[in-house]
Design a protein around this motif. Structure first.
Motif, PDB file in Angstrom:
ATOM      1  N   UNK A   1       0.870  -1.176   0.000  1.00  0.00           N
ATOM      2  CA  UNK A   1       0.000   0.000   0.000  1.00  0.00           C
ATOM      3  C   UNK A   1       0.908   1.227   0.000  1.00  0.00           C
ATOM      4  N   UNK A   2       0.669   2.109  -0.955  1.00  0.00           N
ATOM      5  CA  UNK A   2       1.486   3.321  -1.049  1.00  0.00           C
ATOM      6  C   UNK A   2       0.582   4.525  -1.216  1.00  0.00           C
ATOM      7  N   UNK A   3       1.129   5.681  -0.914  1.00  0.00           N
ATOM      8  CA  UNK A   3       0.416   6.936  -1.121  1.00  0.00           C
ATOM      9  C   UNK A   3       1.129   7.688  -2.237  1.00  0.00           C
ATOM     10  N   UNK A   4       0.359   8.157  -3.200  1.00  0.00           N
ATOM     11  CA  UNK A   4       0.931   8.924  -4.311  1.00  0.00           C
ATOM     12  C   UNK A   4       0.133  10.216  -4.465  1.00  0.00           C
ATOM     13  N   UNK A   5       0.711  11.156  -5.176  1.00  0.00           N
ATOM     14  CA  UNK A   5       0.025  12.439  -5.368  1.00  0.00           C
ATOM     15  C   UNK A   5      -1.166  12.254  -6.293  1.00  0.00           C
ATOM     16  N   UNK A   6      -2.088  13.193  -6.217  1.00  0.00           N
ATOM     17  CA  UNK A   6      -3.276  13.132  -7.072  1.00  0.00           C
ATOM     18  C   UNK A   6      -2.910  13.207  -8.551  1.00  0.00           C
ATOM     19  N   UNK A   7      -1.884  14.012  -8.871  1.00  0.00           N
ATOM     20  CA  UNK A   7      -1.471  14.151 -10.270  1.00  0.00           C
ATOM     21  C   UNK A   7      -0.955  12.820 -10.817  1.00  0.00           C
ATOM     22  N   UNK A   8      -0.136  12.134 -10.019  1.00  0.00           N
ATOM     23  CA  UNK A   8       0.384  10.831 -10.454  1.00  0.00           C
ATOM     24  C   UNK A   8      -0.760   9.828 -10.551  1.00  0.00           C
ATOM     25  N   UNK A   9      -1.686   9.876  -9.601  1.00  0.00           N
ATOM     26  CA  UNK A   9      -2.834   8.967  -9.639  1.00  0.00           C
ATOM     27  C   UNK A   9      -3.662   9.173 -10.916  1.00  0.00           C
ATOM     28  N   UNK A  10      -3.878  10.446 -11.284  1.00  0.00           N
ATOM     29  CA  UNK A  10      -4.658  10.726 -12.497  1.00  0.00           C
ATOM     30  C   UNK A  10      -3.947  10.185 -13.728  1.00  0.00           C
ATOM     31  N   UNK A  11      -2.626  10.375 -13.795  1.00  0.00           N
ATOM     32  CA  UNK A  11      -1.865   9.882 -14.945  1.00  0.00           C
ATOM     33  C   UNK A  11      -1.879   8.351 -14.990  1.00  0.00           C
ATOM     34  N   UNK A  12      -1.748   7.718 -13.819  1.00  0.00           N
ATOM     35  CA  UNK A  12      -1.792   6.257 -13.733  1.00  0.00           C
ATOM     36  C   UNK A  12      -3.157   5.750 -14.165  1.00  0.00           C
ATOM     37  N   UNK A  13      -4.199   6.406 -13.709  1.00  0.00           N
ATOM     38  CA  UNK A  13      -5.566   6.026 -14.058  1.00  0.00           C
ATOM     39  C   UNK A  13      -5.792   6.139 -15.565  1.00  0.00           C
ATOM     40  N   UNK A  14      -5.294   7.200 -16.179  1.00  0.00           N
ATOM     41  CA  UNK A  14      -5.436   7.386 -17.633  1.00  0.00           C
ATOM     42  C   UNK A  14      -4.699   6.286 -18.402  1.00  0.00           C
ATOM     43  N   UNK A  15      -3.469   5.984 -17.958  1.00  0.00           N
ATOM     44  CA  UNK A  15      -2.678   4.963 -18.638  1.00  0.00           C
ATOM     45  C   UNK A  15      -3.330   3.584 -18.514  1.00  0.00           C
ATOM     46  N   UNK A  16      -3.971   3.315 -17.376  1.00  0.00           N
ATOM     47  CA  UNK A  16      -4.575   2.003 -17.134  1.00  0.00           C
ATOM     48  C   UNK A  16      -5.868   1.806 -17.915  1.00  0.00           C
ATOM     49  N   UNK A  17      -6.400   2.844 -18.524  1.00  0.00           N
ATOM     50  CA  UNK A  17      -7.640   2.725 -19.298  1.00  0.00           C
ATOM     51  C   UNK A  17      -7.401   2.049 -20.647  1.00  0.00           C
ATOM     52  N   UNK A  18      -6.137   1.968 -21.055  1.00  0.00           N
ATOM     53  CA  UNK A  18      -5.838   1.301 -22.323  1.00  0.00           C
ATOM     54  C   UNK A  18      -6.076  -0.196 -22.177  1.00  0.00           C
TER      55      UNK A  18
END
Length: 151
Positions: free
Chosen positions: A7-24
């Motif tokens: 379990x890790x904590x990341x910034x909202x900006x990184x989370x948004x980018x990760x979420x976008x990349x995972x939509x592929x």
């Protein structure tokens, strides 16, 4: 065997980018994070970073070498000019010195004005001189010039 879970904590900006990349299609957040951590922890990442630093240091070293060369040329030019000027300029008679000093101050003031303008404009006299003296590519001989020699 199950993969370890963290379990890790990341910034909202990184989370948004990760979420976008995972939509592929065919890409999961876990796979992206796993690949990113593997790349970050890889010794090759250190090698790439080191290579980038070495390239930058080499570039800086070349710039310093050029600056050192330019300073050496400038100092030598100034020294030669001073020696030449002092060698060929005869001393003034006592009665002419005041007028010559006044004229010298006036000329020096003009020189400083010109120097200030040139520095403000960013134009380099040495670069202009090199541009005027270095031949253009069109002035060099080409292959045809050599084939016609002796005919």
């Amino acid at each position: 065997m199950a993969k370890p879970r963290i379990n890790v904590h990341i910034t909202r900006e990184v989370w948004k980018r990760l979420d976008e990349m995972a939509k592929r299609p065919g890409v999961s957040k876990a796979a992206i994070v796993d690949a990113a951590l593997a790349a970050f922890l890889s010794p090759e990442a250190d090698d790439r970073r080191d290579a980038a630093i070495i390239r930058r240091l080499d570039r800086i070293d070349r710039r310093i070498d050029r600056a050192d060369r330019d300073i050496t040329v400038t100092a030598e030019t100034l020294a030669l000019f001073a020696r030449y000027f002092l060698t060929v300029t005869p001393p003034l008679p006592e009665q002419d010195r005041q007028a010559a000093q006044a004229l010298g101050r006036e000329r020096f003031g003009y020189f400083i004005e010109q120097l200030a303008k040139r520095l403000a404009s960013g134009k380099s006299l040495s670069a202009e001189v090199l541009d005027d003296t270095v031949p253009e590519a069109s002035q060099f001989a080409d292959t045809m010039d050599f084939t016609t020699i002796g005919k």
